[in-house]
Design a protein around this motif. Structure first.
Motif, PDB file in Angstrom:
ATOM      1  N   PRO A 141       0.819  -1.234   0.000  1.00 60.94           N
ATOM      2  CA  PRO A 141       0.000   0.000   0.000  1.00 60.94           C
ATOM      3  C   PRO A 141       0.839   1.265   0.000  1.00 60.94           C
ATOM      4  O   PRO A 141       0.452   2.269  -0.610  1.00 60.94           O
ATOM      5  CB  PRO A 141      -0.828  -0.144   1.281  1.00 60.94           C
ATOM      6  N   GLU A 142       2.009   1.235   0.648  1.00 59.06           N
ATOM      7  CA  GLU A 142       2.846   2.438   0.698  1.00 59.06           C
ATOM      8  C   GLU A 142       3.386   2.792  -0.692  1.00 59.06           C
ATOM      9  O   GLU A 142       3.356   3.956  -1.106  1.00 59.06           O
ATOM     10  CB  GLU A 142       4.012   2.224   1.674  1.00 59.06           C
ATOM     11  N   ALA A 172      -6.031   4.744  -7.706  1.00 57.49           N
ATOM     12  CA  ALA A 172      -6.848   4.844  -6.492  1.00 57.49           C
ATOM     13  C   ALA A 172      -7.472   3.501  -6.137  1.00 57.49           C
ATOM     14  O   ALA A 172      -7.514   3.097  -4.973  1.00 57.49           O
ATOM     15  CB  ALA A 172      -7.926   5.908  -6.694  1.00 57.49           C
ATOM     16  N   GLU A 173      -7.923   2.755  -7.153  1.00 53.86           N
ATOM     17  CA  GLU A 173      -8.483   1.428  -6.889  1.00 53.86           C
ATOM     18  C   GLU A 173      -7.412   0.467  -6.377  1.00 53.86           C
ATOM     19  O   GLU A 173      -7.673  -0.374  -5.499  1.00 53.86           O
ATOM     20  CB  GLU A 173      -9.112   0.876  -8.162  1.00 53.86           C
ATOM     21  N   LEU A 178      -5.154  -2.869  -2.038  1.00 54.32           N
ATOM     22  CA  LEU A 178      -4.024  -3.292  -1.213  1.00 54.32           C
ATOM     23  C   LEU A 178      -4.241  -2.982   0.255  1.00 54.32           C
ATOM     24  O   LEU A 178      -3.856  -3.765   1.130  1.00 54.32           O
ATOM     25  CB  LEU A 178      -2.743  -2.616  -1.717  1.00 54.32           C
ATOM     26  N   THR A 179      -4.877  -1.846   0.543  1.00 54.66           N
ATOM     27  CA  THR A 179      -5.166  -1.510   1.943  1.00 54.66           C
ATOM     28  C   THR A 179      -6.155  -2.511   2.537  1.00 54.66           C
ATOM     29  O   THR A 179      -6.036  -2.902   3.711  1.00 54.66           O
ATOM     30  CB  THR A 179      -5.720  -0.087   2.028  1.00 54.66           C
ATOM     31  N   ARG A 180      -7.090  -2.957   1.725  1.00 60.93           N
ATOM     32  CA  ARG A 180      -8.076  -3.929   2.211  1.00 60.93           C
ATOM     33  C   ARG A 180      -7.462  -5.321   2.388  1.00 60.93           C
ATOM     34  O   ARG A 180      -7.839  -6.062   3.293  1.00 60.93           O
ATOM     35  CB  ARG A 180      -9.250  -3.989   1.211  1.00 60.93           C
ATOM     36  N   GLN A 181      -6.470  -5.691   1.573  1.00 67.03           N
ATOM     37  CA  GLN A 181      -5.860  -7.017   1.638  1.00 67.03           C
ATOM     38  C   GLN A 181      -4.624  -7.074   2.537  1.00 67.03           C
ATOM     39  O   GLN A 181      -4.103  -8.168   2.768  1.00 67.03           O
ATOM     40  CB  GLN A 181      -5.452  -7.471   0.232  1.00 67.03           C
ATOM     41  N   GLU A 182      -4.178  -5.945   3.060  1.00 69.04           N
ATOM     42  CA  GLU A 182      -2.951  -5.924   3.854  1.00 69.04           C
ATOM     43  C   GLU A 182      -3.045  -6.768   5.127  1.00 69.04           C
ATOM     44  O   GLU A 182      -2.100  -7.486   5.457  1.00 69.04           O
ATOM     45  CB  GLU A 182      -2.577  -4.479   4.189  1.00 69.04           C
TER      46      GLU A 182
END
Length: 268
Positions: A141-142, A172-173, A178-182
């Motif tokens: 995500p970073e 953006a998607e 990635l933030t949701r799967q982290e």
């Protein structure tokens, strides 16, 4: 009756000759020769003959007709002599001794500056891996968020609205996905780290077990060798481990009833 004669050898070159003969070949010009092939010091006037490439004295250097002395093509006392065609050849000395010494010093300086430099070998560059061998770095995500900010800064003026730029929408998607799967990825990485640590512990325990077995085998072999030595006789072992000085006219304790002490006799 056969007559044998020794093979003729080259004679020693005289520094001065009184022959009036002069070769009809062109004169040797000193200034056109290398300074290290000439010696103009008083009493040792000589140069390297261009024909036989050997040092030859110059006679008549203080007169009107300096010339090379008659000489052979080889050094003195060398078998198979042959008179050099450069004998009695005129020499034109157009250098003075200071001029010759200056040219010789310049030649030595120029030669010393031609020393070979150290060869610096270039390090061999590593061969780049093939495209199929390149492992892509995992996207986090970073890194996705940094790419999104870079695109917003470098995008033209039409990227002010997300609906008008497809690249901004895609980035953006990707950040949202990635933030949701982290959290799930962190769990997987933790499981892999535990499995790796467990494998390392099992490998270390197996290595320690094998090392202990080898030490036990070595100790058992040592005990077996000691037991066999005791069976052979304690007295023999003690004598082997003892360093004694035997006085003169004494018999060593290492003897047996079947050992002959008489000298060996050889019969024909």
């Amino acid at each position: 009756m056969s007559i044998t004669s020794a093979m003729p050898t080259a004679k020693k070159r005289k520094t001065r000759t009184r022959t009036p003969r002069v070769s009809n070949r062109p004169a040797i010009i000193v200034s056109k020769m290398l300074p290290n092939l000439i010696d103009l010091l008083p009493g040792t006037e000589s140069l390297v003959c261009p024909d036989c490439e050997t040092w030859c004295p110059i006679t008549g250097h203080d007169g009107h007709t300096p010339k090379l002395v008659p000489h052979h093509t080889n050094r003195a006392r060398t078998p198979g002599r042959h008179r050099c065609i450069g004998s009695n050849r005129r020499v034109q000395i157009d250098w003075t001794i200071p001029q010759w010494q200056q040219h010789l010093a310049d030649a030595i300086k120029e030669t010393s500056s031609r020393r070979a430099t150290n060869v610096l070998r270039k390090p061999k560059a590593a061969v780049a891996p093939a495209v199929t061998q390149i492992t892509p770095r995992p996207l986090t995500p970073e890194t996705a968020r940094a790419a999104y900010r870079t695109h917003v800064k470098q995008c033209p003026a039409r990227c002010t609205s997300p609906a008008r730029c497809t690249e901004r929408t895609r980035l953006a998607e990707t950040v949202a996905r990635l933030t949701r799967q982290e959290p799930r990825r962190q769990q997987v990485r933790a499981i892999l780290a535990r499995e790796r640590a467990r494998f390392d512990q099992a490998y270390a325990a197996q290595a320690a077990k094998e090392r202990a077995g080898e030490w036990a085998k070595q100790a058992e072999a040592k005990v077996l060798r000691s037991a066999l030595a005791k069976k052979a006789g304690t007295a023999t072992e003690e004598l082997n481990n003892t360093c004694r000085i035997h006085p003169a006219d004494t018999v060593s304790e290492f003897r047996g009833p079947g050992l002959s002490l008489e000298p060996l006799r050889i019969t024909a």
